[in-house]
Every structure is written in C-alpha cells, then in structure tokens.
Design an enzyme around this catalytic site. Structure first.
Site: not given
Ligand code: AMP
Length: 279
Positions: A30, A37, A148, A185-186
């Site tokens: 996303m 990523h 994961q 995490s974004s």
C-alpha cells in the site's frame, strides 16, 4: 523501471516477460515504502528475473472510521525507493481502474480470516483477499512475497492460494525492525515522539511471552505474561495478546511451533506484531 497505471499495460508487460522465459516475482503493497517493503523487493530480486511492485491503498480493506483517507501516501519517495531496490515494473492503479463500477465479487476465506484481526476489523481480510486475488490474476507471478509482520494476512493468503489453486508460491520474509525492536510499519508515521518511545512495548511483551514458554510456561500463562507487560504502560491500550497456531490462527497445538500475536493502540496508531516460538 517502468511505471504503469492501467491494467492493460500491466498485462502486456507481464505477458512479454513470461513469453521471454523470465520468472515473475510480485510484491503487493500500500506504499509509504520502508525497509520492510524493501526487504521483500530485494528477496524478489534475488529469486526472480522480473520484479513487479504494486502500490494501491485498497479501500475494500479499510473499515468505517479507519484511516483510509489519512493513510500515508508518498508516490515520489516510493518510486525512488522502488527504483533503488531493483523493481522492474511498478503498478500504481487508480481506485476506478481496480474497481470499475458494478463490481460485486469478493473473496471470503473463512475461519482463519475471522479471528483476531478479522474480528477486530470486520471485512478487513475479505478486502485483502479480494484485492490480492485480483492482483494475482493480473500479474500471474511465479512467486508472491509477503512479510511475516502481518502473520494473519500470510495465513489468509496461503489458505486462499491453496483453495483457489493459484499457480504460485507464497514466500514469507522476516519482519524488519527498528534498532529498538519496533516492527517497521507505514503506520509508525502516526506516532508522536513520546508514543514512539513506548511503542516498543509490543516487542517487549512478545519477548516476555517467548521467554515464559522457554521457561516451561503454558501458552495461557504466556498470554498473561504479555498482558502484564502491556498493563504496566498506560499509554499503550491492548487489544489482544494471544498464542495461536500459526496456520489456522486457532488455539495452539500441544507441541510444535506457536505464534504469539499482539495488537495495541498507541495514540492514533494501531500497531500489530508477532513472534514465532519453537517448542
Ligand atoms: P503494506 O504496505 O502494509 O500492505 O505491506 C506490504 C507488504 O509488506 C506486506 O506483505 C507486509 O507484511 C510487508 N511488511 C510490512 N511491514 C513489514 C516489516 N516490518 N517487515 C517485513 N515485511 C513487512
């Protein structure tokens, strides 16, 4: 690196690569790309000849009152990171390109998608499974790479891939963490500085749970141990801290690996993390 926004362009590109005998690795995201990523993109680049990245903030997987409109977006930064990570083709569809008017089909995976994240976020995994199934059909990868970090998503995608006979391998890559253990995490971008400092509580709780099991505790005691760690930090609002079977997300089996999973709110960020424990 090619950047395409239309399904027809994507299809033409992957058909040509496949015809030339090249394997296709696919990393769906996303956006708001970070080292987590990038680790998936690098893993894809090591195994596959042609790496496809998708960036699509999928409205179907956000519930009412969730952060769809405020979800971090950084197209220019993402494309630079993608290029530097060896991506061959980036697919950035508009919502109307992915979901033309009249669309009504969805993918429901069943039990594994209904506990924990599926229970706290009704409809979330239906949105995930629907977009991933669609992307699998468009990209037709040999391998698709997932983190994961989103362990239940991995279980849902693996189940769907088997149940719907997608001819591809699901490759799971380890969670990439900040030096203090916070899973990247974004959504970490939502954390104010004081919140960022306590966000490591999730990782500490998971480690305490693992240690308890290493010391011979039952999984029920390990759950309590994780809760106790979080309860001592008032800024962290626990949603769940559980031990589950890594494939079914039901209760752990008597022996064999179990997965510790945790979800909590810190300020306006909702954070999840997990840790696989061998027994
Ligand atoms: P997202 O953009 O959040 O949908 O994530 C896209 C993919 O990146 C998913 O397969 C995630 O599990 C994976 N991912 C996100 N954060 C991490 C991380 N910290 N380490 C490894 N993979 C991650």
């Amino acid at each position: 690196m090619r950047v395409v926004r239309e399904v027809s362009e994507l299809r033409a590109a992957v058909v040509a690569e496949r015809a030339a005998g090249r394997s296709i690795g696919f990393v769906p995201t996303m956006g708001a790309l970070h080292e987590g990523h990038v680790s998936l993109l690098r893993a894809a680049g090591e195994r596959d000849d042609f790496v496809v990245l998708s960036i699509f903030v999928n409205p179907l997987q956000f519930g009412i009152g969730e952060d769809l409109s405020s979800y971090p977006r950084d197209e220019a930064g993402d494309l630079a990171a993608a290029e530097a990570s060896g991506v061959d083709l980036a697919f950035l569809p508009a919502v109307e390109e992915m979901y033309p008017p009249g669309r009504s089909t969805t993918v429901r995976v069943g039990a594994v998608a209904e506990t924990l994240e599926g229970a706290v976020r009704p409809g979330h995994f239906e949105g995930v499974a629907t977009v991933v199934a669609k992307l699998f059909n468009l990209v037709q990868p040999d391998r698709a790479y997932f983190g994961q970090k989103d362990a239940q998503q991995v279980a849902v995608i693996k189940r769907m891939t088997r149940d719907l006979s997608f001819p591809l391998d699901v490759v799971v890559c380890p969670t990439v963490r900040e030096p203090d253990g916070l899973a990247m995490s974004s959504r970490n971008a939502y954390l104010q500085s004081a919140e960022r400092a306590v966000a490591t509580t999730l990782w500490r709780a998971l480690q305490a749970g693992r240690e308890a099991i290493g010391d011979g505790a039952t999984w029920e005691v390990a759950e309590k141990t994780m809760e106790n760690v979080v309860e001592r930090v008032p800024e962290v609002e626990l949603e769940y801290a559980r031990a589950v079977d890594p494939d079914s997300f039901g209760p752990p089996s008597v022996s064999g690996p179990l997965l510790l999973v945790i979800a909590a709110r810190v300020g306006r960020a909702r954070l999840i993390d997990n840790l696989l424990v061998d027994r």
